[in-house]
Design a protein around this motif. Structure first.
Motif, PDB file in Angstrom:
ATOM      1  N   ARG A 100      44.734  51.547  35.461  1.00 32.98           N
ATOM      2  CA  ARG A 100      44.585  50.245  36.113  1.00 32.98           C
ATOM      3  C   ARG A 100      43.454  50.229  37.132  1.00 32.98           C
ATOM      4  O   ARG A 100      42.972  49.169  37.506  1.00 32.98           O
ATOM      5  CB  ARG A 100      45.895  49.846  36.793  1.00 32.98           C
ATOM      6  CG  ARG A 100      47.060  49.653  35.837  1.00 32.98           C
ATOM      7  CD  ARG A 100      48.258  49.071  36.579  1.00 32.98           C
ATOM      8  NE  ARG A 100      48.716  49.969  37.634  1.00 32.98           N
ATOM      9  CZ  ARG A 100      49.573  49.611  38.594  1.00 32.98           C
ATOM     10  NH1 ARG A 100      50.034  48.373  38.635  1.00 32.98           N
ATOM     11  NH2 ARG A 100      49.953  50.487  39.509  1.00 32.98           N
ATOM     12  N   GLY A 101      43.082  51.423  37.643  1.00 34.81           N
ATOM     13  CA  GLY A 101      41.999  51.467  38.609  1.00 34.81           C
ATOM     14  C   GLY A 101      42.139  52.642  39.556  1.00 34.81           C
ATOM     15  O   GLY A 101      42.841  53.619  39.278  1.00 34.81           O
ATOM     16  N   ILE A 146      45.388  49.132  44.499  1.00 34.99           N
ATOM     17  CA  ILE A 146      44.525  49.679  43.454  1.00 34.99           C
ATOM     18  C   ILE A 146      43.288  48.801  43.297  1.00 34.99           C
ATOM     19  O   ILE A 146      43.399  47.571  43.149  1.00 34.99           O
ATOM     20  CB  ILE A 146      45.276  49.773  42.109  1.00 34.99           C
ATOM     21  CG1 ILE A 146      46.415  50.783  42.218  1.00 34.99           C
ATOM     22  CG2 ILE A 146      44.330  50.149  40.974  1.00 34.99           C
ATOM     23  CD1 ILE A 146      47.276  50.874  40.973  1.00 34.99           C
ATOM     24  N   HIS A 197      40.965  47.334  41.095  1.00 32.82           N
ATOM     25  CA  HIS A 197      41.000  47.059  39.651  1.00 32.82           C
ATOM     26  C   HIS A 197      39.619  46.689  39.112  1.00 32.82           C
ATOM     27  O   HIS A 197      39.161  47.235  38.104  1.00 32.82           O
ATOM     28  CB  HIS A 197      42.002  45.936  39.379  1.00 32.82           C
ATOM     29  CG  HIS A 197      42.149  45.590  37.940  1.00 32.82           C
ATOM     30  ND1 HIS A 197      42.542  46.500  36.981  1.00 32.82           N
ATOM     31  CD2 HIS A 197      41.940  44.414  37.270  1.00 32.82           C
ATOM     32  CE1 HIS A 197      42.588  45.921  35.798  1.00 32.82           C
ATOM     33  NE2 HIS A 197      42.217  44.659  35.936  1.00 32.82           N
ATOM     34  N   LYS A 198      38.952  45.746  39.773  1.00 36.55           N
ATOM     35  CA  LYS A 198      37.605  45.335  39.368  1.00 36.55           C
ATOM     36  C   LYS A 198      36.725  45.170  40.596  1.00 36.55           C
ATOM     37  O   LYS A 198      37.194  44.757  41.655  1.00 36.55           O
ATOM     38  CB  LYS A 198      37.649  44.015  38.590  1.00 36.55           C
ATOM     39  CG  LYS A 198      38.242  44.127  37.193  1.00 36.55           C
ATOM     40  CD  LYS A 198      38.125  42.794  36.449  1.00 36.55           C
ATOM     41  CE  LYS A 198      38.678  42.909  35.039  1.00 36.55           C
ATOM     42  NZ  LYS A 198      38.566  41.623  34.292  1.00 36.55           N
ATOM     43  N   LYS A 257      35.526  46.455  35.454  1.00 40.47           N
ATOM     44  CA  LYS A 257      36.749  47.236  35.610  1.00 40.47           C
ATOM     45  C   LYS A 257      36.405  48.653  36.076  1.00 40.47           C
ATOM     46  O   LYS A 257      35.454  49.271  35.587  1.00 40.47           O
ATOM     47  CB  LYS A 257      37.515  47.293  34.293  1.00 40.47           C
ATOM     48  CG  LYS A 257      38.914  47.872  34.444  1.00 40.47           C
ATOM     49  CD  LYS A 257      39.727  47.725  33.177  1.00 40.47           C
ATOM     50  CE  LYS A 257      41.140  48.280  33.377  1.00 40.47           C
ATOM     51  NZ  LYS A 257      41.963  48.144  32.150  1.00 40.47           N
ATOM     52  N   LYS A 278      37.501  52.578  36.687  1.00 39.18           N
ATOM     53  CA  LYS A 278      38.406  53.666  36.315  1.00 39.18           C
ATOM     54  C   LYS A 278      38.038  54.989  36.992  1.00 39.18           C
ATOM     55  O   LYS A 278      38.888  55.866  37.121  1.00 39.18           O
ATOM     56  CB  LYS A 278      38.409  53.856  34.800  1.00 39.18           C
ATOM     57  CG  LYS A 278      39.048  52.711  34.030  1.00 39.18           C
ATOM     58  CD  LYS A 278      39.118  53.030  32.546  1.00 39.18           C
ATOM     59  CE  LYS A 278      39.789  51.905  31.777  1.00 39.18           C
ATOM     60  NZ  LYS A 278      39.869  52.212  30.318  1.00 39.18           N
ATOM     61  N   GLU A 334      38.781  42.736  42.861  1.00 39.54           N
ATOM     62  CA  GLU A 334      40.106  42.380  42.357  1.00 39.54           C
ATOM     63  C   GLU A 334      41.012  43.579  42.645  1.00 39.54           C
ATOM     64  O   GLU A 334      40.778  44.682  42.133  1.00 39.54           O
ATOM     65  CB  GLU A 334      40.068  42.081  40.864  1.00 39.54           C
ATOM     66  CG  GLU A 334      39.305  40.812  40.530  1.00 39.54           C
ATOM     67  CD  GLU A 334      39.363  40.481  39.045  1.00 39.54           C
ATOM     68  OE1 GLU A 334      40.398  40.810  38.406  1.00 39.54           O
ATOM     69  OE2 GLU A 334      38.376  39.908  38.530  1.00 39.54           O
ATOM     70  N   LEU A 364      44.959  45.204  43.004  1.00 40.66           N
ATOM     71  CA  LEU A 364      46.365  45.095  42.622  1.00 40.66           C
ATOM     72  C   LEU A 364      47.218  45.581  43.783  1.00 40.66           C
ATOM     73  O   LEU A 364      47.061  46.715  44.260  1.00 40.66           O
ATOM     74  CB  LEU A 364      46.651  45.939  41.380  1.00 40.66           C
ATOM     75  CG  LEU A 364      45.817  45.627  40.127  1.00 40.66           C
ATOM     76  CD1 LEU A 364      46.229  46.559  38.993  1.00 40.66           C
ATOM     77  CD2 LEU A 364      45.978  44.177  39.718  1.00 40.66           C
ATOM     78  N   VAL A 404      47.506  40.463  41.428  1.00 43.16           N
ATOM     79  CA  VAL A 404      46.068  40.534  41.679  1.00 43.16           C
ATOM     80  C   VAL A 404      45.719  39.759  42.952  1.00 43.16           C
ATOM     81  O   VAL A 404      46.176  38.632  43.157  1.00 43.16           O
ATOM     82  CB  VAL A 404      45.269  39.975  40.489  1.00 43.16           C
ATOM     83  CG1 VAL A 404      43.765  40.035  40.778  1.00 43.16           C
ATOM     84  CG2 VAL A 404      45.588  40.758  39.225  1.00 43.16           C
TER      85      VAL A 404
END
Length: 426
Positions: free
Chosen positions: A310-311, A333, A335-336, A341, A343, A362, A364, A370
């Protein structure tokens, strides 16, 4: 002279006693060494500091005074019997214990040992104690139930301080997991020098009687005074599975439980002396049991501070940084970033470089929802907005979780830190 005037006069005398007591300043010195070590570790792991030595020291002393005054008010209605020689003996015993483990600075250990020693001495003939060693007479004459009540009240106070301040005092760490994987962790630790002003009997005094009855029914009618008692309270908890605020609430609840159980045991020991040994053993055994219980719970949990599909996991946020301004929280987290995105840390650096003047995130939250955040970027700001990410396997260092000795605080070289590509301590 009425009781209030006498009380204020004795309180001023007790404050004067505190400020000439070297043990109070030893406690403050320990606080300074503690935060110095913590900041050294933060600089080595994260190339920045998350706490300020000056700010944390004065805040700790301030809350120690606030807590000490609150605990002293409670003790006014308990009534204890304690001598200055006993206080000195407790501090000397604590100083010896700290040489082996820093957490032994807690008064529970010294009082527990003193109680056990008193019971053992009671099995000897009285003539074997008198005149043998002065310390034997001090131990034999100590009011152990009173000391246990002080320990209980201090731990109730500690539970309040941990619940109120524990999460703010959390420090992120990199640890080696069960399978050799480097994982993130939160170490919640804090120590407070607490000045207690205890209402104690004064033999042969001519003080006015108190307008209330104390719980222990101490002989205060013939005379009383206030005795300054500099104490130290503190805790150290490590979690790889919970957010700092949740670990702080859990630790606070355990401290409340310990304080209430010990208070009850001390009351029983006051009215029935054979319970003294049981209460003294509880002072040490239950304290150690709670520590082992938390370690056992943590050993069963799955690490929380790790990256996922998810990140990237947020391990901490630098105070005063753009990330703090945006409201990014520990445990969230990434995320973007700028629509891409994330990782890996490489993904983050690439995405941040797409727009040097603006950043859209973005994130989480704990519930998986979000949150959209955005902010302008300025020259000289932290390259990751002040976000401390959970470690990956490329982390240069990780900390070794082991008991801390006083020597590691006193020496200048940082200990307990291991290189990721070596087992040799730094």
């Amino acid at each position: 002279m009425d009781v209030l005037t006498q009380f204020l006069d004795r309180l001023l005398q007790a404050v004067g006693q505190l400020f000439v007591n070297p043990f109070y300043y030893i406690g403050i010195l320990f606080i300074v060494l503690h935060y110095r070590k913590q900041i050294q570790m933060e600089r080595k792991l994260f190339h920045t500091r998350l706490h300020s030595l000056l700010n944390e020291t004065w805040r700790t002393i301030l809350w120690g005074w606030i807590g000490g005054i609150g605990a002293s008010i409670v003790m006014l209605f308990v009534g204890v019997s304690i001598e200055a020689d006993v206080i000195i003996l407790l501090w000397v015993l604590t100083a010896v214990l700290v040489l082996f483990r820093v957490r032994f600075i807690c008064l529970a250990y010294a009082v527990g040992i003193l109680g056990i020693a008193q019971v053992l001495l009671s099995w000897l003939p009285s003539e074997a104690i008198q005149g043998a060693f002065p310390v034997f007479e001090i131990v034999a004459g100590a009011d152990i139930p009173s000391l246990l009540v002080i320990v209980a009240v201090l731990h109730l106070l500690e539970g309040f301080l941990v619940g109120f301040q524990g999460a703010r005092m959390a420090s992120p760490l990199f640890l080696e997991g069960k399978r050799g994987q480097i994982v993130g962790a939160q170490q919640l630790q804090g120590f407070w020098p607490v000045p207690l002003f205890l209402l104690v009997p004064l033999a042969g005094g001519n003080s006015a009687g108190l307008p209330w009855e104390t719980l222990f029914g101490s002989n205060l009618a013939s005379g009383w005074t206030l005795l300054a008692f500099p104490a130290m309270i503190g805790f150290t908890e490590l979690t790889i599975s919970k957010l700092p605020r949740r670990q702080a609430r859990f630790s606070a609840s355990m401290l409340y439980l310990y304080g209430l159980i010990l208070f009850g045991a001390a009351m029983l020991a006051h009215y029935w002396s054979p319970i003294v040994l049981v209460a003294a053993v509880l002072s040490i055994g239950l304290h150690e049991g709670l520590i082992r219980y938390n370690q056992w719970l943590e050993a069963k949990q799955i690490p929380f501070y790790v990256h996922s599909q998810r990140g990237l996991m947020v391990l901490s946020v630098v105070p005063g940084s753009p990330a703090q301004e945006l409201g990014i929280q520990v445990g969230e987290i990434l995320h973007k970033v700028n629509g891409h995105k994330i990782k890996t840390k490489t993904d983050l650096h690439v995405a941040m470089g797409l727009n040097s003047a603006f950043c859209r995130l973005e994130v989480l939250n704990e519930q998986g929802e979000v949150r959209f955040l955005h902010r302008a970027l300025y020259a000289g700001e932290h390259h990751q907005l002040g976000i401390i990410l959970a470690p990956d396997q490329e982390a240069l260092y990780f900390t070794e979780h082991r008991p801390v000795h006083l020597y590691s605080y006193l020496r200048g070289k940082l200990t307990g830190l291991l290189s990721n590509d070596s087992t040799k301590s730094m």
